[in-house]
Enzyme design. Structure first.
Site, PDB file in Angstrom:
ATOM      1  CB  ALA A  32      -0.978  -0.002   1.197  1.00 19.66           C
ATOM      2  CG  HIS A  37       6.074   3.343   1.685  1.00 20.02           C
ATOM      3  ND1 HIS A  37       4.652   3.341   1.536  1.00 20.02           N
ATOM      4  CD2 HIS A  37       6.125   2.485   2.564  1.00 20.02           C
ATOM      5  CE1 HIS A  37       4.199   2.420   2.642  1.00 20.02           C
ATOM      6  NE2 HIS A  37       5.209   2.013   3.072  1.00 20.02           N
TER       7      HIS A  37
END
Length: 282
Positions: A32, A37
């Site tokens: 996800a 990230h």
């Protein structure tokens, strides 16, 4: 971009890079993926020649089965995002059986005082689950450096302790919290928030910012009591904890001391979504 599902295949590939003397960076994720990230991957590429990103929803770190069930599993979307942003990456996307075999077992670790504070009080077995999968992943990837976001600051300290305990030759690097324009810490869980809830969730960061502004002139107790009062007056957010703690021990501050570094930590529910955040105070 290389997508690998088998640990033996990944180990062979990493070994070939190691023989060339190349630095291996590692960004472990639950998937996800979001801009937070990607910022970790960017930092990894600034420090390493080869970067491995793992996408694995680890069952042992979810103390709440419902939370595991609701966690977004959007592998194709994640791969598309990485392909567009970091096409030279290696993505390790194993199955649960590839990581754990036939029996999903959580190893028990002794993290001392670190595991008993904050998240440890509310998420039984969570850090043992995190450490279990990271030890396995570190053994497979054999990274020189691994990158973690400071949003999960307690987890970051636990990972550093894990490396110390297991004597794994990997440098753990903490990266600054990526935030949405509102100040809300980026998290995969944010996708479960309705638009109005996402807007209200920025309140967590507002409280932390004010705590930082007041830290030089007010006591930790006064700031904590003020924060508790703010949450008490907000019927749209349910506070789990607000703590001001020593960054090394994660113990709640009784009295500020010169030379010590402190952070404010918060965990709260917005609707049925649990969010955490923190901020450096000095």
């Amino acid at each position: 971009m290389q997508i690998i599902n088998q640990k033996t295949e990944l180990s062979r590939l990493i070994s070939s890079y190691k023989k060339k003397g190349m630095c291996i960076g590692f960004v472990p994720t639950l998937g996800a993926l979001h801009e937070g990230h990607l910022s970790l991957v960017k930092t990894a590429y600034e420090n390493c020649e080869v970067v491995v990103i793992s996408i694995f929803v680890n069952p042992t770190q979810f103390d709440n089965p419902s939370d595991l069930e609701k966690y977004p599993k959007i592998l194709e979307k994640d791969l598309h995002l990485l392909e567009n942003s970091f096409p030279k990456s290696i993505v390790f996307a194993p199955s649960t059986s590839e990581i754990y075999g036939k029996n999903i077992l959580t190893q028990k670790f002794d993290f001392g005082f670190l595991e008993n504070e904050m998240e440890g009080k509310y998420r039984t077995g969570h850090f043992d689950g995190v450490a279990t999968v990271l030890q396995i992943l570190f053994d497979i990837v054999k990274p020189d450096k691994a990158f973690f976001g400071e949003k999960d600051f307690q987890q970051l300290q636990i990972v550093r302790k894990l490396v110390e305990i297991t004597k794994q030759p990997v440098e753990i690097i903490g990266c600054a919290i990526a935030r949405e324009p509102s100040g809300l810490a980026m998290s995969s869980r944010n996708e479960r928030l309705r638009p109005i809830e996402r807007e209200k969730a920025a309140f967590l960061h507002e409280i932390l910012q004010q705590a930082k502004a007041d830290f030089g002139t007010k006591s930790a107790d006064d700031i904590t009591q003020w924060a508790l009062n703010q949450f008490e007056g907000n019927n749209q957010i349910r506070l789990e904890y607000f703590e001001i703690a020593d960054v090394e021990t994660l113990k709640t501050v009784k009295e500020k001391q010169n030379g010590k570094k402190y952070r404010a930590f918060v965990a709260a529910y917005v609707g049925d979504v649990r969010l955490i955040d923190n901020i450096a105070l000095n």
